[in-house]
Write an enzyme that holds these catalytic residues in place. Structure first.
Site, PDB file in Angstrom:
ATOM      1  CG  HIS A  58      -1.696  -0.772   3.329  1.00  0.00           C
ATOM      2  ND1 HIS A  58      -0.872   0.311   3.515  1.00  0.00           N
ATOM      3  CD2 HIS A  58      -2.916  -0.275   3.018  1.00  0.00           C
ATOM      4  CE1 HIS A  58      -1.568   1.421   3.311  1.00  0.00           C
ATOM      5  NE2 HIS A  58      -2.808   1.092   3.021  1.00  0.00           N
ATOM      6  N   GLY A  97      -6.962 -24.836  12.321  1.00  0.00           N
ATOM      7  CA  GLY A  97      -8.348 -25.054  11.936  1.00  0.00           C
ATOM      8  C   GLY A  97      -8.941 -23.906  11.156  1.00  0.00           C
ATOM      9  CD  GLU A 105       2.423  -0.712   3.441  1.00  0.00           C
ATOM     10  OE1 GLU A 105       2.172  -0.088   4.489  1.00  0.00           O
ATOM     11  OE2 GLU A 105       1.601  -0.845   2.529  1.00  0.00           O
ATOM     12  N   GLY A 163       0.850  -1.187   0.000  1.00  0.00           N
ATOM     13  CA  GLY A 163       0.000   0.000   0.000  1.00  0.00           C
ATOM     14  C   GLY A 163       0.882   1.232   0.000  1.00  0.00           C
ATOM     15  CB  SER A 164       0.026   4.809   0.058  1.00  0.00           C
ATOM     16  OG  SER A 164      -0.756   4.725   1.246  1.00  0.00           O
ATOM     17  CD  GLU A 182      -3.777  -6.811   2.403  1.00  0.00           C
ATOM     18  OE1 GLU A 182      -4.808  -7.414   2.057  1.00  0.00           O
ATOM     19  OE2 GLU A 182      -3.593  -5.596   2.195  1.00  0.00           O
ATOM     20  CG  HIS A 224     -12.958 -29.692  17.206  1.00  0.00           C
ATOM     21  ND1 HIS A 224     -13.382 -30.123  15.971  1.00  0.00           N
ATOM     22  CD2 HIS A 224     -13.247 -28.373  17.243  1.00  0.00           C
ATOM     23  CE1 HIS A 224     -13.896 -29.109  15.295  1.00  0.00           C
ATOM     24  NE2 HIS A 224     -13.831 -28.038  16.040  1.00  0.00           N
TER      25      HIS A 224
END
Length: 534
Positions: free
Chosen positions: A82, A408, A40, A37-38, A59, A289
């Site tokens: 970002h 998971g 970075e 993004g800007s 991402e 679980h």
């Protein structure tokens, strides 16, 4: 761990970008995974020729690719996200990396320091809090010149067992600021088990008449596969795979291999009944679980554990737990005098032969794949409803040839297959995914196509979230009760694959399965095989 100074390191100041790039070179991290993004963009000014940038189209895909790559290379991956929005998109995959114990240095963009008091567009209000609790450490340095130190610290933390992701938030104007070079250091990542605890475990093993091993993902992560085989053979132990294990820690064609434990307390106890010692090796004791009742171990059975994570050792409800390197701990146990020879456990009953039918069964598909694939090929799996069938019909035979998520959380399989293929250059990778799972990160097909990786993606299309339907009786649903939100009609994975630049084929009957799979496994470019299953 890197210990030599980088060529550019010197006594005079350089800027933050140059200092960070020098550190990354020294750490062997010249592959950057990102979706920029800007905020970075300053990192990529004059992008060096010895680095490569792996673009993901979302991402979560970026972090999933980095996860597979880090596991395949056994080194931390470098990720660039970002600001708050990008980290938010990536959080599911960051959670999975945390559960996978995957080392990862994540940098997140931040708006320039001078405008942070005014809550600017696309800034991160609490950048260090956003990824918690699923990073080992997070930091937004107080000064621009401290960014290289923060990234170095993050790398050392990420690589220390139990490994995992870290995050450093970097304001956009920091990259051009002058700073002092930061020299890489040697930082130990080894932790040896207390000798007295290991002696207790060794004595318990020697005294046992019917031991059982329960191996977890940490066995393969720590390079202990071969030694665990030797230890099991020495003690004639039945070897089970721990519930929800993201790696395989024992050859599934070995006479001592007993099978897979489910994530249910009563069933674990039932399967382990008859053993007088249960040794959890690189595994929790145990992962559940659903709610369960009764004892956590069979009556009369002693539980001992060797684990690299002190937190897991702390919450284990029963047994003696030793914390440290799995590989070193097993090697120390092998150094003890051999115990008296005991009788081998009864071998596992082989699965019945799956037969072709209409529609195709998952068992027949995976049996055919097992017969065709090279044992050295790498399976990256995310097909939850097919996993019990995979355990019977697609055996994993060698170290570092199986990866799945320990979390998971869906969305791992497709991008992780890309990352593993990048990290294991030239190796054949098989991405085995369900139709529902694949749609969480389908954009990874584009990255695979752009990189020309030798991946065969197999999509098991049953037109539903089958795992939910199979799990529903646990919560009181009858076999005929409707379950909303689980149908997935009208997904065309051949069209989706072609649209992302991959080769593709569809199989709907047994007559075409073997030839189509064989052709796809020979391909050296990304190929998607959609298989319609019952």
């Amino acid at each position: 761990m890197a210990s030599s100074a980088s060529p550019a390191a010197s006594a005079h100041p350089i800027n933050v970008r140059a200092a960070v790039l020098d550190l990354l070179r020294a750490f062997g991290m010249t592959t950057i995974f990102g979706n920029p993004g800007s905020t970075e963009l300053p990192l990529f000014l004059d992008f060096p020729d010895d680095f490569r940038y792996i673009l993901g189209l979302q991402e979560s895909v970026v972090v999933g690719m980095a996860d597979g790559y880090a596991q395949a290379t056994r080194n931390a991956a470098f990720v660039n996200l970002h600001s708050a929005a990008g980290v938010g998109h990536a959080m599911g995959s960051i959670f999975t990396a945390h559960k996978n114990r995957t080392p990862m240095v994540i940098t997140a963009g931040q708006q320039a320091r001078s405008i942070l008091p005014f809550e600017p567009f696309l800034f991160s209000a609490q950048a260090t809090e956003l990824p918690k609790p699923y990073v080992k450490w997070s930091c937004e340095p107080a000064r621009a010149e401290d960014v290289p130190l923060a990234i170095a610290r993050g790398y050392y933390i990420a690589m220390q067992p139990p490994r995992g992701p870290v995050l450093i938030s970097v304001p956009a104007d920091d990259w051009a600021r002058p700073c002092e070079p930061v020299l890489p250091r040697t930082v130990s990542t080894e932790s040896r088990v207390q000798p007295d605890l290991l002696a207790q475990i060794g004595a318990a093993l020697d005294a046992s008449r019917r031991p059982a091993f329960v191996v977890g993902a940490a066995v393969d992560r720590d390079g202990a596969w071969d030694d665990v085989v030797r230890l099991a053979e020495r003690h004639q132990a039945a070897v089970w795979v721990a519930p929800m294990s993201g790696r395989c820690g024992f050859p599934e064609d070995h006479p001592l291999f007993a099978g897979f434990l489910p994530a249910m307390r009563e069933k674990i106890v039932g399967l382990l009944t008859g053993h007088d010692l249960v040794f959890a090796l690189g595994a929790a004791a145990f992962t559940y679980h659903v709610e369960g009742f009764g004892p956590h171990a069979p009556p009369g059975a002693q539980v001992v554990q060797l684990i690299d994570d002190p937190n897991i050792a702390a919450w284990a409800p029963v047994g003696t737990a030793a914390v440290g390197s799995i590989r070193q701990g097993v090697a120390d146990l092998l150094a003890r005098p051999a115990p008296p020879r005991r009788e081998a456990p009864r071998p596992r009953v082989p699965a019945p032969r799956a037969e072709p039918g209409a529609p195709l069964s998952v068992a027949y598909v995976l049996q055919t794949l097992a017969e065709l694939r090279d044992p050295d090929s790498i399976v990256v799996e995310e097909a939850p409803s097919a996993r019990p069938v995979m355990h019977r019909y697609l055996p994993i035979l060698r170290s570092e040839t199986f990866y799945t998520m320990c979390s998971g959380g869906l969305g791992y399989g497709l991008p992780a297959a890309v990352g593993v293929a990048l990290g294991k250059s030239g190796r054949k990778v098989i991405g085995l995914v369900g139709d529902g799972s694949s749609m969480y990160s389908i954009q990874a097909l584009w990255s695979a196509a752009q990189l020309g990786l030798p991946i065969t993606f197999i999509v098991l299309n049953n037109r539903r979230y089958a795992a939910l339907q199979e799990f529903a009786p646990t919560f009181g649903f009858g076999s005929g009760d409707p379950l909303v939100g689980t149908a997935l009609p009208d997904l065309d994975f051949v069209s989706i694959a072609l649209g992302h630049g991959c080769e593709a084929a569809r199989v709907s009957d047994a007559s075409a399965l073997r030839e189509t799979l064989a052709t796809a496994l020979r391909m050296r470019v990304p190929t998607v095989v959609e298989i319609e299953v019952a």
